[in-house]
Design a protein around this motif. Structure first.
Motif, PDB file in Angstrom:
ATOM      1  N   ALA A 175      -8.955  15.610  12.062  1.00  0.00           N
ATOM      2  CA  ALA A 175      -8.692  14.186  11.863  1.00  0.00           C
ATOM      3  C   ALA A 175      -7.661  14.053  10.752  1.00  0.00           C
ATOM      4  O   ALA A 175      -7.815  14.647   9.675  1.00  0.00           O
ATOM      5  CB  ALA A 175      -9.972  13.439  11.501  1.00  0.00           C
ATOM      6  N   VAL A 176      -6.601  13.311  11.006  1.00  0.00           N
ATOM      7  CA  VAL A 176      -5.547  13.088  10.015  1.00  0.00           C
ATOM      8  C   VAL A 176      -5.438  11.583   9.777  1.00  0.00           C
ATOM      9  O   VAL A 176      -5.219  10.813  10.721  1.00  0.00           O
ATOM     10  CB  VAL A 176      -4.185  13.634  10.497  1.00  0.00           C
ATOM     11  CG1 VAL A 176      -3.137  13.465   9.406  1.00  0.00           C
ATOM     12  CG2 VAL A 176      -4.311  15.101  10.897  1.00  0.00           C
ATOM     13  N   TYR A 177      -5.614  11.193   8.501  1.00  0.00           N
ATOM     14  CA  TYR A 177      -5.596   9.774   8.143  1.00  0.00           C
ATOM     15  C   TYR A 177      -4.454   9.479   7.173  1.00  0.00           C
ATOM     16  O   TYR A 177      -4.186  10.262   6.259  1.00  0.00           O
ATOM     17  CB  TYR A 177      -6.925   9.367   7.497  1.00  0.00           C
ATOM     18  CG  TYR A 177      -8.120   9.569   8.396  1.00  0.00           C
ATOM     19  CD1 TYR A 177      -8.309   8.775   9.514  1.00  0.00           C
ATOM     20  CD2 TYR A 177      -9.055  10.568   8.121  1.00  0.00           C
ATOM     21  CE1 TYR A 177      -9.405   8.962  10.354  1.00  0.00           C
ATOM     22  CE2 TYR A 177     -10.150  10.756   8.937  1.00  0.00           C
ATOM     23  CZ  TYR A 177     -10.320   9.954  10.059  1.00  0.00           C
ATOM     24  OH  TYR A 177     -11.411  10.155  10.876  1.00  0.00           O
ATOM     25  N   GLN A 178      -3.822   8.351   7.376  1.00  0.00           N
ATOM     26  CA  GLN A 178      -2.726   7.928   6.494  1.00  0.00           C
ATOM     27  C   GLN A 178      -3.285   7.233   5.263  1.00  0.00           C
ATOM     28  O   GLN A 178      -4.155   6.373   5.350  1.00  0.00           O
ATOM     29  CB  GLN A 178      -1.795   6.960   7.236  1.00  0.00           C
ATOM     30  CG  GLN A 178      -0.705   6.347   6.356  1.00  0.00           C
ATOM     31  CD  GLN A 178       0.161   5.380   7.143  1.00  0.00           C
ATOM     32  OE1 GLN A 178       0.406   5.578   8.329  1.00  0.00           O
ATOM     33  NE2 GLN A 178       0.619   4.332   6.491  1.00  0.00           N
ATOM     34  N   VAL A 179      -2.779   7.626   4.094  1.00  0.00           N
ATOM     35  CA  VAL A 179      -3.077   6.928   2.846  1.00  0.00           C
ATOM     36  C   VAL A 179      -1.750   6.543   2.204  1.00  0.00           C
ATOM     37  O   VAL A 179      -0.764   7.269   2.315  1.00  0.00           O
ATOM     38  CB  VAL A 179      -3.922   7.783   1.881  1.00  0.00           C
ATOM     39  CG1 VAL A 179      -5.349   7.932   2.381  1.00  0.00           C
ATOM     40  CG2 VAL A 179      -3.299   9.155   1.650  1.00  0.00           C
ATOM     41  N   ASP A 180      -1.735   5.402   1.520  1.00  0.00           N
ATOM     42  CA  ASP A 180      -0.488   4.880   0.961  1.00  0.00           C
ATOM     43  C   ASP A 180      -0.305   5.214  -0.510  1.00  0.00           C
ATOM     44  O   ASP A 180       0.583   4.674  -1.170  1.00  0.00           O
ATOM     45  CB  ASP A 180      -0.425   3.363   1.175  1.00  0.00           C
ATOM     46  CG  ASP A 180      -0.373   3.009   2.657  1.00  0.00           C
ATOM     47  OD1 ASP A 180       0.206   3.805   3.429  1.00  0.00           O
ATOM     48  OD2 ASP A 180      -0.926   1.967   3.048  1.00  0.00           O
ATOM     49  N   LYS A 181      -1.163   6.095  -1.028  1.00  0.00           N
ATOM     50  CA  LYS A 181      -0.997   6.614  -2.383  1.00  0.00           C
ATOM     51  C   LYS A 181      -1.292   8.109  -2.374  1.00  0.00           C
ATOM     52  O   LYS A 181      -2.131   8.577  -1.598  1.00  0.00           O
ATOM     53  CB  LYS A 181      -1.934   5.917  -3.376  1.00  0.00           C
ATOM     54  CG  LYS A 181      -1.601   4.463  -3.653  1.00  0.00           C
ATOM     55  CD  LYS A 181      -2.531   3.890  -4.720  1.00  0.00           C
ATOM     56  CE  LYS A 181      -2.218   2.432  -5.017  1.00  0.00           C
ATOM     57  NZ  LYS A 181      -3.125   1.873  -6.060  1.00  0.00           N
ATOM     58  N   VAL A 182      -0.616   8.845  -3.228  1.00  0.00           N
ATOM     59  CA  VAL A 182      -0.905  10.270  -3.389  1.00  0.00           C
ATOM     60  C   VAL A 182      -2.218  10.387  -4.154  1.00  0.00           C
ATOM     61  O   VAL A 182      -2.409   9.738  -5.192  1.00  0.00           O
ATOM     62  CB  VAL A 182       0.220  10.990  -4.142  1.00  0.00           C
ATOM     63  CG1 VAL A 182      -0.110  12.471  -4.314  1.00  0.00           C
ATOM     64  CG2 VAL A 182       1.547  10.825  -3.410  1.00  0.00           C
ATOM     65  N   LEU A 183      -3.128  11.200  -3.658  1.00  0.00           N
ATOM     66  CA  LEU A 183      -4.423  11.366  -4.302  1.00  0.00           C
ATOM     67  C   LEU A 183      -4.278  12.304  -5.496  1.00  0.00           C
ATOM     68  O   LEU A 183      -4.144  13.515  -5.338  1.00  0.00           O
ATOM     69  CB  LEU A 183      -5.444  11.913  -3.299  1.00  0.00           C
ATOM     70  CG  LEU A 183      -5.626  11.098  -2.010  1.00  0.00           C
ATOM     71  CD1 LEU A 183      -6.685  11.734  -1.118  1.00  0.00           C
ATOM     72  CD2 LEU A 183      -5.969   9.651  -2.329  1.00  0.00           C
ATOM     73  N   LEU A 184      -4.273  11.735  -6.693  1.00  0.00           N
ATOM     74  CA  LEU A 184      -4.096  12.514  -7.921  1.00  0.00           C
ATOM     75  C   LEU A 184      -5.465  12.841  -8.503  1.00  0.00           C
ATOM     76  O   LEU A 184      -6.217  11.943  -8.891  1.00  0.00           O
ATOM     77  CB  LEU A 184      -3.275  11.719  -8.942  1.00  0.00           C
ATOM     78  CG  LEU A 184      -1.892  11.242  -8.474  1.00  0.00           C
ATOM     79  CD1 LEU A 184      -1.214  10.440  -9.585  1.00  0.00           C
ATOM     80  CD2 LEU A 184      -1.016  12.416  -8.061  1.00  0.00           C
TER      81      LEU A 184
END
Length: 244
Positions: free
Chosen positions: A168-177
């Protein structure tokens, strides 16, 4: 025979009609799952793809997908997400930390959108040692919305890019830091200021002789002793004179 030739056009027409109504055969599978091809097809993930290739994480993902039954979940930041980072963010960490950053976006378990509702936090990622809580990643849900938080960044899953029975590949609009790499260290409490001390009284040279107070006492005693000696001498002289 002549009559047969008259019916040939009709036969061709019937054959074409039957062929048009026959469903087309589905194309053969394109081959083993390839994460970079999935992202390239979706578009707007150029930076993430470059980092996956540079750190060889893409090869590891593809190998795991095609050589085992273990599922994976990937949070893919968009190009805009990387552009929104503070200048020099990626260059400020080592290549090893960049590897950990990418693995922080990968969960070694397949999660559908509905399964996030019952997931136990913190979620295990492929970064560091998740059992020790080194790279904690938490999700919460509100209806169909999935919220992702790292302690540094809060974002939501904005789109499902790809899903099958293993990936499963999900789009996120921020880089997970992750906190381990980008968290601010706790601010140290300010040191307690020492209590103010009373300033010592300055003694002028004219008010105090260069010697100590003991010296002053000794001088006074010597003056008293000399006065008594003089009186004794005068008394002795008076006695001698009276005897003459």
């Amino acid at each position: 025979m002549a009559k047969l030739f008259h019916f040939l056009p009709l036969f061709f027409l019937i054959f074409q009609t039957i062929s048009a109504q026959t469903p087309a055969v589905a194309p053969a599978p394109a081959g083993p799952t390839n994460i970079t091809k999935v992202l390239e097809k979706a578009g707007q993930f150029t930076t993430f793809i470059k980092l996956l290739k540079a750190t060889q994480v893409a090869d590891r993902i593809n190998s795991q997908l095609n050589n085992s039954n273990q599922g994976l979940t990937i949070f893919a930041p968009t190009d805009n997400a990387f552009s929104s980072l503070k200048a020099g963010t990626l260059n400020s960490i080592s290549s090893q930390d960049q590897l950990q950053l990418l693995q922080f976006h990968i969960l070694p378990t397949l999660y559908t959108m509905s399964q996030f509702q019952t997931a136990s936090n913190p979620l295990h990622t492929q970064a560091g040692n998740s059992d020790d809580g080194e790279y904690p990643l938490n999700v919460t849900t509100s209806g169909n919305q999935v919220n992702v938080t790292t302690g540094v960044v809060d974002t939501t899953v904005s789109n499902t890019i790809y899903t099958d029975n293993q990936l499963a590949v999900y789009q996120v609009d921020k880089v997970l830091l992750p906190m381990a790499l980008f968290g601010q260290p706790p601010t140290a409490a300010p040191a307690e200021a020492p209590a103010p001390t009373k300033p010592e009284k300055n003694v002028r040279a004219s008010d105090s002789p260069s010697g100590s107070s003991d010296t002053s006492v000794d001088s006074s005693s010597a003056m008293v002793l000399n006065s008594q000696t003089v009186k004794g001498v005068i008394l002795i002289v008076a006695i001698i004179v009276s005897c003459l």
